[in-house]
Design an enzyme around this catalytic site. Structure first.
Site, PDB file in Angstrom:
ATOM      1  N   ARG A  53     -66.094 -74.910 -32.131  1.00  0.00           N
ATOM      2  CA  ARG A  53     -65.181 -74.653 -33.254  1.00  0.00           C
ATOM      3  C   ARG A  53     -65.451 -75.715 -34.315  1.00  0.00           C
ATOM      4  O   ARG A  53     -66.253 -76.619 -34.089  1.00  0.00           O
ATOM      5  CB  ARG A  53     -63.700 -74.586 -32.818  1.00  0.00           C
ATOM      6  CG  ARG A  53     -63.296 -75.291 -31.595  1.00  0.00           C
ATOM      7  CD  ARG A  53     -63.286 -76.781 -31.701  1.00  0.00           C
ATOM      8  NE  ARG A  53     -62.613 -77.215 -32.895  1.00  0.00           N
ATOM      9  CZ  ARG A  53     -62.910 -78.290 -33.564  1.00  0.00           C
ATOM     10  NH1 ARG A  53     -63.874 -79.106 -33.172  1.00  0.00           N
ATOM     11  NH2 ARG A  53     -62.243 -78.608 -34.670  1.00  0.00           N
ATOM     12  N   GLY A  54     -64.776 -75.570 -35.446  1.00  0.00           N
ATOM     13  CA  GLY A  54     -65.102 -76.439 -36.580  1.00  0.00           C
ATOM     14  C   GLY A  54     -66.121 -75.706 -37.440  1.00  0.00           C
ATOM     15  O   GLY A  54     -67.110 -75.177 -36.921  1.00  0.00           O
ATOM     16  N   ALA A  55     -65.868 -75.685 -38.760  1.00  0.00           N
ATOM     17  CA  ALA A  55     -66.648 -74.814 -39.644  1.00  0.00           C
ATOM     18  C   ALA A  55     -68.168 -75.018 -39.554  1.00  0.00           C
ATOM     19  O   ALA A  55     -68.902 -74.046 -39.324  1.00  0.00           O
ATOM     20  CB  ALA A  55     -66.147 -74.985 -41.080  1.00  0.00           C
ATOM     21  N   ARG A  90     -64.851 -65.352 -36.467  1.00  0.00           N
ATOM     22  CA  ARG A  90     -63.712 -66.136 -36.959  1.00  0.00           C
ATOM     23  C   ARG A  90     -63.666 -65.962 -38.472  1.00  0.00           C
ATOM     24  O   ARG A  90     -64.671 -66.182 -39.144  1.00  0.00           O
ATOM     25  CB  ARG A  90     -63.834 -67.612 -36.561  1.00  0.00           C
ATOM     26  CG  ARG A  90     -63.632 -67.788 -35.063  1.00  0.00           C
ATOM     27  CD  ARG A  90     -63.158 -69.146 -34.656  1.00  0.00           C
ATOM     28  NE  ARG A  90     -61.891 -69.549 -35.195  1.00  0.00           N
ATOM     29  CZ  ARG A  90     -61.493 -70.829 -35.189  1.00  0.00           C
ATOM     30  NH1 ARG A  90     -62.280 -71.772 -34.703  1.00  0.00           N
ATOM     31  NH2 ARG A  90     -60.313 -71.163 -35.668  1.00  0.00           N
ATOM     32  N   GLN A 196     -56.288 -79.986 -31.366  1.00  0.00           N
ATOM     33  CA  GLN A 196     -57.658 -80.487 -31.568  1.00  0.00           C
ATOM     34  C   GLN A 196     -57.676 -81.970 -31.955  1.00  0.00           C
ATOM     35  O   GLN A 196     -58.657 -82.661 -31.700  1.00  0.00           O
ATOM     36  CB  GLN A 196     -58.383 -79.682 -32.671  1.00  0.00           C
ATOM     37  CG  GLN A 196     -58.681 -78.252 -32.304  1.00  0.00           C
ATOM     38  CD  GLN A 196     -57.615 -77.327 -32.858  1.00  0.00           C
ATOM     39  OE1 GLN A 196     -56.434 -77.668 -32.859  1.00  0.00           O
ATOM     40  NE2 GLN A 196     -58.012 -76.152 -33.308  1.00  0.00           N
ATOM     41  N   ASP A 237     -62.338 -75.602 -43.877  1.00  0.00           N
ATOM     42  CA  ASP A 237     -63.077 -74.430 -43.397  1.00  0.00           C
ATOM     43  C   ASP A 237     -63.613 -73.595 -44.539  1.00  0.00           C
ATOM     44  O   ASP A 237     -64.513 -72.775 -44.351  1.00  0.00           O
ATOM     45  CB  ASP A 237     -62.178 -73.569 -42.510  1.00  0.00           C
ATOM     46  CG  ASP A 237     -61.955 -74.285 -41.203  1.00  0.00           C
ATOM     47  OD1 ASP A 237     -61.113 -75.202 -41.182  1.00  0.00           O
ATOM     48  OD2 ASP A 237     -62.661 -73.979 -40.229  1.00  0.00           O
ATOM     49  N   ASN A 247     -57.711 -75.237 -44.686  1.00  0.00           N
ATOM     50  CA  ASN A 247     -57.972 -76.060 -43.495  1.00  0.00           C
ATOM     51  C   ASN A 247     -56.890 -75.768 -42.460  1.00  0.00           C
ATOM     52  O   ASN A 247     -55.958 -74.987 -42.692  1.00  0.00           O
ATOM     53  CB  ASN A 247     -58.009 -77.548 -43.865  1.00  0.00           C
ATOM     54  CG  ASN A 247     -58.584 -78.406 -42.754  1.00  0.00           C
ATOM     55  OD1 ASN A 247     -59.616 -78.065 -42.180  1.00  0.00           O
ATOM     56  ND2 ASN A 247     -57.940 -79.512 -42.423  1.00  0.00           N
ATOM     57  N   LYS A 248     -57.011 -76.404 -41.325  1.00  0.00           N
ATOM     58  CA  LYS A 248     -56.087 -76.190 -40.203  1.00  0.00           C
ATOM     59  C   LYS A 248     -54.632 -76.227 -40.645  1.00  0.00           C
ATOM     60  O   LYS A 248     -54.237 -77.058 -41.476  1.00  0.00           O
ATOM     61  CB  LYS A 248     -56.360 -77.272 -39.146  1.00  0.00           C
ATOM     62  CG  LYS A 248     -55.541 -77.220 -37.892  1.00  0.00           C
ATOM     63  CD  LYS A 248     -55.587 -75.898 -37.185  1.00  0.00           C
ATOM     64  CE  LYS A 248     -56.981 -75.414 -36.884  1.00  0.00           C
ATOM     65  NZ  LYS A 248     -57.024 -74.009 -36.395  1.00  0.00           N
TER      66      LYS A 248
HETATM   67  O1  MRU Z   1     -59.601 -73.907 -35.587  1.00  0.00           O
HETATM   68  P1  MRU Z   1     -60.644 -74.973 -35.666  1.00  0.00           P
HETATM   69  O2  MRU Z   1     -60.557 -75.993 -34.578  1.00  0.00           O
HETATM   70  O3  MRU Z   1     -62.035 -74.391 -35.803  1.00  0.00           O
HETATM   71  O4  MRU Z   1     -60.312 -75.697 -37.035  1.00  0.00           O
HETATM   72  C1  MRU Z   1     -61.110 -76.748 -37.456  1.00  0.00           C
HETATM   73  C2  MRU Z   1     -60.637 -77.356 -38.699  1.00  0.00           C
HETATM   74  O5  MRU Z   1     -59.659 -76.976 -39.291  1.00  0.00           O
HETATM   75  C3  MRU Z   1     -61.513 -78.426 -39.285  1.00  0.00           C
HETATM   76  O6  MRU Z   1     -60.746 -79.327 -40.024  1.00  0.00           O
HETATM   77  C4  MRU Z   1     -62.525 -77.774 -40.211  1.00  0.00           C
HETATM   78  O7  MRU Z   1     -63.241 -76.783 -39.546  1.00  0.00           O
HETATM   79  C5  MRU Z   1     -63.429 -78.737 -40.781  1.00  0.00           C
HETATM   80  S1  MRU Z   1     -64.700 -79.140 -39.665  1.00  0.00           S
HETATM   81  C6  MRU Z   1     -65.679 -80.357 -40.177  1.00  0.00           C
END
Ligand code: MRU
Length: 353
Positions: A53-55, A90, A196, A237, A247-248
């Protein structure tokens, strides 16, 4: 970055096994497991279940998904369906679409080596994240020079190296400052519902020896009022052409609290996270996930076994919105691989067009 003193990346291709290797992030922080992905379906599943996970990392995984699809079949229809399924896996992180389209563009060219292209997406991300770190380091140094004491940085979710290939986005300036001997301390938002921040950000900072403290998501406001946060750095993201930042979930509220308390609020991102085609934040697709992520928590039981338990009343309904959007006016600056810019169309264009 390191786990138990050994340097790792989050994803790599193993020639011997003819498989993509990932660190299964659903097991962290309690178990460190490397998993093989052998088919495009495996990559889609890993993205959907958040083993990765993470963009930037889901973008890289999708790129390898195209590699695996090609290894499975040469049928153009299969590649087309694979592309669509990868992009759908996603919805909010734009890196997915960016990476898959870059792969397909490469495949239509003369030098169409898919594996090399997936590897170069990863190498480029490492370089970009390193540069984000060097650009963000200057901001931390400035605060440190004025304060002459530990710089307290608040971050949300995991925009660390586990969310990228290496270094991370939000954490890269922190790692660079720490390695330079600047005293930093990180307030890590727990980041409900999947935690996370607690499970991944605190874990990776511990492994690198960076002092950090996990806080409840709602604690940032009072810490800012008390002057205990010098700056916020978060990831994203999808940053749209106007500089608005998805973002999250919970990022927006942190930005509001930061504005009210004059705390600088920075967003760190590689250019692969910029969505140049979207100009209205209402058009950003916001992922909604299974409400079980809210109603159940997983942890170690008294026998050191992973266990999932229900914490809500059995009859209660829950809603799990996974992302929010922070309007550009609350963002002090965007820290990118090319430099720091204003969160605006002009700011982004000055650096990238
Ligand atoms: O749902 P996730 O864990 O994929 O969300 C991740 C985030 O929100 C991160 O802040 C974002 O992807 C930036 S990653 C460098």
């Amino acid at each position: 970055m390191h786990i138990n003193g050994k340097a790792f990346r989050t994803i790599w291709f193993d020639e011997k096994d003819q498989a993509v290797k990932i660190i299964d992030q659903t097991k962290l922080p309690h178990k460190f497991e490397v998993k093989n992905l052998k088919t495009v379906k495996d990559t889609i599943n890993a993205i959907k279940t958040m083993e990765v996970r993470g963009a930037p990392l889901i973008g890289a995984t999708a790129a390898y998904g195209i590699v695996l699809a090609i290894m499975e079949s040469n049928d153009p229809e299969f590649i087309k369906i694979s592309r669509e399924n990868l992009i759908k896996s996603r919805p909010t992180a734009i890196n997915l679409k960016w990476a898959v389209n870059r792969m397909l563009k490469k495949l239509s060219g003369v030098n169409n080596n898919a594996l090399e292209e997936a590897k170069s997406i990863c190498e480029e991300d490492v370089k970009f994240c390193e540069n984000i770190g060097l650009n963000g380091l200057k901001i931390i140094e400035e605060i440190h020079n004025k304060k002459k004491d530990t710089v307290n940085i608040l971050t949300h979710c995991n925009a660390g190296w586990l969310a990228t290939i290496d270094w991370g986005t939000a954490t890269s300036p922190i790692y660079h400052a720490h390695r330079k001997g600047i005293k930093v301390h990180v307030w890590v938002d727990e980041t409900r519902p999947r935690n996370q921040g607690a499970s991944l950000t605190s874990y990776e900072l511990n492994e690198e020896g960076v002092p950090n403290t996990i806080i409840a998501d709602n604690a940032g406001g009072i810490l800012m009022q008390r002057g205990e946060v010098d700056m916020c750095i978060v990831g994203t993201d999808r940053t749209i052409a106007t500089g608005d930042v998805a973002n999250k979930i919970g990022t927006y509220l942190k930005a509001l609290a930061a504005k009210d308390n004059n705390v600088p609020f920075y967003v760190a991102l590689p250019s692969s996270t910029i969505d140049w085609e979207t100009h209205d934040l209402k058009n950003i697709p916001i992922e909604e996930r299974n409400s079980e992520e809210l109603s159940h928590v997983e942890g170690l039981d008294e026998n050191n076994k992973l266990k999932k338990i229900l914490i809500y009343p059995k009859k209660s309904k829950a809603m799990n919105i996974a992302f929010d959007v922070t309007p550009a006016k609350y963002v002090t600056g965007l820290i990118t691989e090319k430099g720091v810019c204003e969160a605006s169309t002009d700011g982004l264009k000055k650096l990238f067009k």
